[in-house]
Design a protein around this motif. Sequence first.
Motif, PDB file in Angstrom:
ATOM      1  N   ASP A   1     -12.443  -7.438  -6.005  1.00 51.49           N
ATOM      2  CA  ASP A   1     -11.234  -7.553  -5.204  1.00 51.49           C
ATOM      3  C   ASP A   1     -10.713  -6.145  -4.983  1.00 51.49           C
ATOM      4  O   ASP A   1     -10.232  -5.496  -5.912  1.00 51.49           O
ATOM      5  CB  ASP A   1     -10.200  -8.421  -5.928  1.00 51.49           C
ATOM      6  CG  ASP A   1      -8.925  -8.622  -5.138  1.00 51.49           C
ATOM      7  OD1 ASP A   1      -8.696  -7.883  -4.150  1.00 51.49           O
ATOM      8  OD2 ASP A   1      -8.139  -9.502  -5.527  1.00 51.49           O
ATOM      9  N   PHE A   2     -10.826  -5.647  -3.755  1.00 55.36           N
ATOM     10  CA  PHE A   2     -10.388  -4.286  -3.439  1.00 55.36           C
ATOM     11  C   PHE A   2      -8.942  -4.230  -2.979  1.00 55.36           C
ATOM     12  O   PHE A   2      -8.450  -3.176  -2.610  1.00 55.36           O
ATOM     13  CB  PHE A   2     -11.303  -3.663  -2.382  1.00 55.36           C
ATOM     14  CG  PHE A   2     -12.743  -3.623  -2.795  1.00 55.36           C
ATOM     15  CD1 PHE A   2     -13.126  -3.005  -3.973  1.00 55.36           C
ATOM     16  CD2 PHE A   2     -13.715  -4.230  -2.024  1.00 55.36           C
ATOM     17  CE1 PHE A   2     -14.461  -2.982  -4.379  1.00 55.36           C
ATOM     18  CE2 PHE A   2     -15.048  -4.195  -2.408  1.00 55.36           C
ATOM     19  CZ  PHE A   2     -15.415  -3.575  -3.601  1.00 55.36           C
ATOM     20  N   THR A   3      -8.240  -5.364  -2.987  1.00 51.57           N
ATOM     21  CA  THR A   3      -6.843  -5.394  -2.535  1.00 51.57           C
ATOM     22  C   THR A   3      -5.872  -5.142  -3.674  1.00 51.57           C
ATOM     23  O   THR A   3      -4.706  -4.875  -3.431  1.00 51.57           O
ATOM     24  CB  THR A   3      -6.489  -6.752  -1.887  1.00 51.57           C
ATOM     25  OG1 THR A   3      -6.557  -7.787  -2.880  1.00 51.57           O
ATOM     26  CG2 THR A   3      -7.402  -7.063  -0.722  1.00 51.57           C
ATOM     27  N   ILE A   4      -6.314  -5.220  -4.892  1.00 50.76           N
ATOM     28  CA  ILE A   4      -5.437  -5.038  -6.043  1.00 50.76           C
ATOM     29  C   ILE A   4      -4.953  -3.583  -6.065  1.00 50.76           C
ATOM     30  O   ILE A   4      -5.749  -2.649  -5.968  1.00 50.76           O
ATOM     31  CB  ILE A   4      -6.154  -5.397  -7.362  1.00 50.76           C
ATOM     32  CG1 ILE A   4      -6.551  -6.867  -7.338  1.00 50.76           C
ATOM     33  CG2 ILE A   4      -5.271  -5.089  -8.558  1.00 50.76           C
ATOM     34  CD1 ILE A   4      -7.411  -7.299  -8.494  1.00 50.76           C
ATOM     35  N   ASN A   5      -3.636  -3.435  -6.157  1.00 49.56           N
ATOM     36  CA  ASN A   5      -3.000  -2.107  -6.190  1.00 49.56           C
ATOM     37  C   ASN A   5      -3.275  -1.282  -4.942  1.00 49.56           C
ATOM     38  O   ASN A   5      -3.411  -0.065  -5.022  1.00 49.56           O
ATOM     39  CB  ASN A   5      -3.441  -1.325  -7.441  1.00 49.56           C
ATOM     40  CG  ASN A   5      -3.042  -2.029  -8.705  1.00 49.56           C
ATOM     41  OD1 ASN A   5      -2.001  -2.662  -8.773  1.00 49.56           O
ATOM     42  ND2 ASN A   5      -3.861  -1.924  -9.729  1.00 49.56           N
ATOM     43  N   THR A   6      -3.402  -1.940  -3.777  1.00 45.49           N
ATOM     44  CA  THR A   6      -3.552  -1.160  -2.550  1.00 45.49           C
ATOM     45  C   THR A   6      -2.399  -1.428  -1.628  1.00 45.49           C
ATOM     46  O   THR A   6      -1.692  -2.356  -1.749  1.00 45.49           O
ATOM     47  CB  THR A   6      -4.861  -1.495  -1.800  1.00 45.49           C
ATOM     48  OG1 THR A   6      -4.863  -2.871  -1.453  1.00 45.49           O
ATOM     49  CG2 THR A   6      -6.053  -1.117  -2.619  1.00 45.49           C
TER      50      THR A   6
END
Length: 161
Positions: free
Chosen positions: A156-161
């Motif tokens: 999941d590349f959306t975490i903390n973005t």
Amino acid sequence: MNKIINLEKFNFHIYIIAAYTKGPVKIGFSHHPPSRLKEIQTGNPDKLRLCGSLSFNKKIEVELIEKIIHSHLKDNNLHSRGEWFNIGVKTALSILQTFPLCRENLFSGIEIKKGKIINTIDLIQYGLQKNIINDDEYHLLNEVFFLEEDNCQFNDFTINT
């Protein structure tokens, strides 16, 4: 995007790309999703981002899973165009994270009644029943998800973005 380093452990990836959190999302597969993102960005006026992936070692695995997911979304009237689907990033990530056991109704949560999980579909079984995959492919995917360990990775590349 330091998290992209997570992709190096595996050779093939089902990815989610989107411009907006609410969608639509592109669900496809690639050997290197960041390069694929650059290719897709060239023809898109909106700033796209790589939101997540489900990664494997064999191309056949991602091809089959992509085919099943696309068919399931089309059957639920969520197809927009090509590999683009009218779902949000959160829903798309949920599909990858919970594959092969996914929500039958993508917009309602999993329910538990009398200790039994309701509203869940086995997408591998769905693929076999709908003739999306054959018996050999069904057994291959069952081995990947239920017999082997460390055979895939969700990102999941959306975490903390």
